[in-house]
Design a protein around this motif. Sequence first.
Motif, PDB file in Angstrom:
ATOM      1  N   PHE A  33       0.828  -1.215   0.000  1.00 16.96           N
ATOM      2  CA  PHE A  33       0.000   0.000   0.000  1.00 16.96           C
ATOM      3  C   PHE A  33       0.863   1.266   0.000  1.00 16.96           C
ATOM      4  CE2 PHE A  33      -3.470  -2.842   1.252  1.00 16.96           C
ATOM      5  CZ  PHE A  33      -4.523  -2.302   0.536  1.00 16.96           C
ATOM      6  N   PHE A  39      -1.156   4.502   1.216  1.00 19.15           N
ATOM      7  CA  PHE A  39      -1.032   4.642   2.669  1.00 19.15           C
ATOM      8  C   PHE A  39       0.174   5.516   2.980  1.00 19.15           C
ATOM      9  CE2 PHE A  39       0.780   3.015   6.731  1.00 19.15           C
ATOM     10  CZ  PHE A  39      -0.226   3.496   7.563  1.00 19.15           C
TER      11      PHE A  39
ATOM     12  N   MET B   1       0.595 -12.474   7.352  1.00 23.09           N
ATOM     13  CA  MET B   1      -0.857 -12.557   7.530  1.00 23.09           C
ATOM     14  C   MET B   1      -1.529 -12.834   6.190  1.00 23.09           C
ATOM     15  SD  MET B   1      -3.444  -9.764   9.101  1.00 23.09           S
ATOM     16  CE  MET B   1      -2.834 -10.055  10.757  1.00 23.09           C
ATOM     17  N   ASN B   2      -2.462 -13.791   6.193  1.00 20.95           N
ATOM     18  CA  ASN B   2      -3.218 -14.067   4.968  1.00 20.95           C
ATOM     19  C   ASN B   2      -4.669 -14.366   5.341  1.00 20.95           C
ATOM     20  OD1 ASN B   2      -3.413 -16.888   5.709  1.00 20.95           O
ATOM     21  ND2 ASN B   2      -1.266 -17.038   5.110  1.00 20.95           N
ATOM     22  N   ASP B 106      -1.378  -5.239  14.263  1.00 22.48           N
ATOM     23  CA  ASP B 106       0.021  -5.646  14.134  1.00 22.48           C
ATOM     24  C   ASP B 106       0.929  -4.502  13.709  1.00 22.48           C
ATOM     25  OD1 ASP B 106      -1.553  -7.875  14.265  1.00 22.48           O
ATOM     26  OD2 ASP B 106      -0.261  -9.094  12.999  1.00 22.48           O
ATOM     27  N   MET B 109      -0.716   0.358   9.639  1.00 20.06           N
ATOM     28  CA  MET B 109      -1.759   0.324   8.617  1.00 20.06           C
ATOM     29  C   MET B 109      -2.921  -0.566   9.051  1.00 20.06           C
ATOM     30  SD  MET B 109      -1.910  -0.093   4.614  1.00 20.06           S
ATOM     31  CE  MET B 109      -3.552   0.153   3.946  1.00 20.06           C
ATOM     32  N   LEU B 110      -2.591  -1.691   9.693  1.00 20.96           N
ATOM     33  CA  LEU B 110      -3.662  -2.575  10.193  1.00 20.96           C
ATOM     34  C   LEU B 110      -4.505  -1.867  11.241  1.00 20.96           C
ATOM     35  CD1 LEU B 110      -2.110  -6.121  10.354  1.00 20.96           C
ATOM     36  CD2 LEU B 110      -4.229  -5.483   9.254  1.00 20.96           C
ATOM     37  N   GLN B 112      -5.093   1.252  11.203  1.00 17.39           N
ATOM     38  CA  GLN B 112      -5.948   2.166  10.432  1.00 17.39           C
ATOM     39  C   GLN B 112      -7.108   1.396   9.782  1.00 17.39           C
ATOM     40  OE1 GLN B 112      -3.906   5.276   8.088  1.00 17.39           O
ATOM     41  NE2 GLN B 112      -5.340   4.790   6.454  1.00 17.39           N
ATOM     42  N   LYS B 167     -10.263  -6.443   2.015  1.00 18.25           N
ATOM     43  CA  LYS B 167      -9.791  -5.426   1.057  1.00 18.25           C
ATOM     44  C   LYS B 167      -8.308  -5.167   1.296  1.00 18.25           C
ATOM     45  CE  LYS B 167     -13.428  -2.272   0.968  1.00 18.25           C
ATOM     46  NZ  LYS B 167     -13.795  -0.865   1.167  1.00 18.25           N
ATOM     47  N   PHE B 168      -7.929  -5.103   2.569  1.00 21.83           N
ATOM     48  CA  PHE B 168      -6.531  -4.863   2.926  1.00 21.83           C
ATOM     49  C   PHE B 168      -5.662  -6.049   2.492  1.00 21.83           C
ATOM     50  CE2 PHE B 168      -3.221  -5.848   6.072  1.00 21.83           C
ATOM     51  CZ  PHE B 168      -2.374  -4.783   5.841  1.00 21.83           C
ATOM     52  N   LEU B 169      -6.148  -7.259   2.755  1.00 22.70           N
ATOM     53  CA  LEU B 169      -5.329  -8.436   2.455  1.00 22.70           C
ATOM     54  C   LEU B 169      -5.104  -8.631   0.954  1.00 22.70           C
ATOM     55  CD1 LEU B 169      -6.579 -11.055   5.025  1.00 22.70           C
ATOM     56  CD2 LEU B 169      -4.385  -9.905   4.961  1.00 22.70           C
ATOM     57  N   GLY B 171      -4.501  -6.415  -0.964  1.00 26.57           N
ATOM     58  CA  GLY B 171      -3.362  -5.521  -1.230  1.00 26.57           C
ATOM     59  C   GLY B 171      -3.570  -4.693  -2.488  1.00 26.57           C
TER      60      GLY B 171
END
Lengths: 70, 171
Positions: A33, A39, B1-2, B106, B109-110, B112, B167-169, B171
């Motif tokens: 990101f 980000f 993380m997945n 963690d 960003m996580l 957030q 959505k984050f995972l 990427g």
Amino acid sequence: MLRNRIKELRARHGFSQTELAKRVGVTRQTIGFIEKGEFSPSITLSLRLAKQLQITVDELFWLEGGDEDE
Amino acid sequence: MNKSDLRVQFPLWNIALWIILMIWTYGVVYAVDMLLIDFKGVFENVNGVLIINWHVPEILSIYIGLLLSIIFFIAYFIRIKQHNKENPTNKLVGISFLKPSEFLEDDEMLRQVTEKATKNVYVMYSHGLPLIIFFLIVFDTSRYVYILLLFLLLIIHNALFYREIRKFLRG
């Protein structure tokens, strides 16, 4: 928008996203990101990234869209 | 993380539990109602013959709900044990009342992403709860429907949270 040279410098140093993430203590997705400019990292993380990529923070990140001239 | 990380999947486990409880509650609400009215209508005397009016769906839902709950909790605690074995530095507890296990913090960003997911859930509740209040005022319906609506809110809450994390995972 915050632009950066992380992808370019990461390739130059031969780091994968996962390896760089491990070195600076974040997840692989976070590096992805940041590279895409989606980000904006904190000052602490920016300093860690700059240290790993052997560059200064202001050379690693810059603002795009005219803000840099102000 | 997945996406197979248990902490990421936590909202899905919550959804599964709420669905199972929706099934079980259907029978439980009926059973409580029967107790309150002394089983009126269940036993009938027709020409000297005792007839029992079985409410099969309600009775079945109690047993099916109970069975599914047992299966769920066995699978859940096995999965937690497996996760804690694979992630000794990121152990999870089975039941937490202070901090939901789906909160991912963690890195910055996580944090957030978790904040954004929590914000979406807040917005959903701020709209969903008044809607339910309106529904309760206007419609005179079974107690079970009210409970069902609350379960639905909980399911939407977890689905919203999961969507944000996925959505984050991606990427």
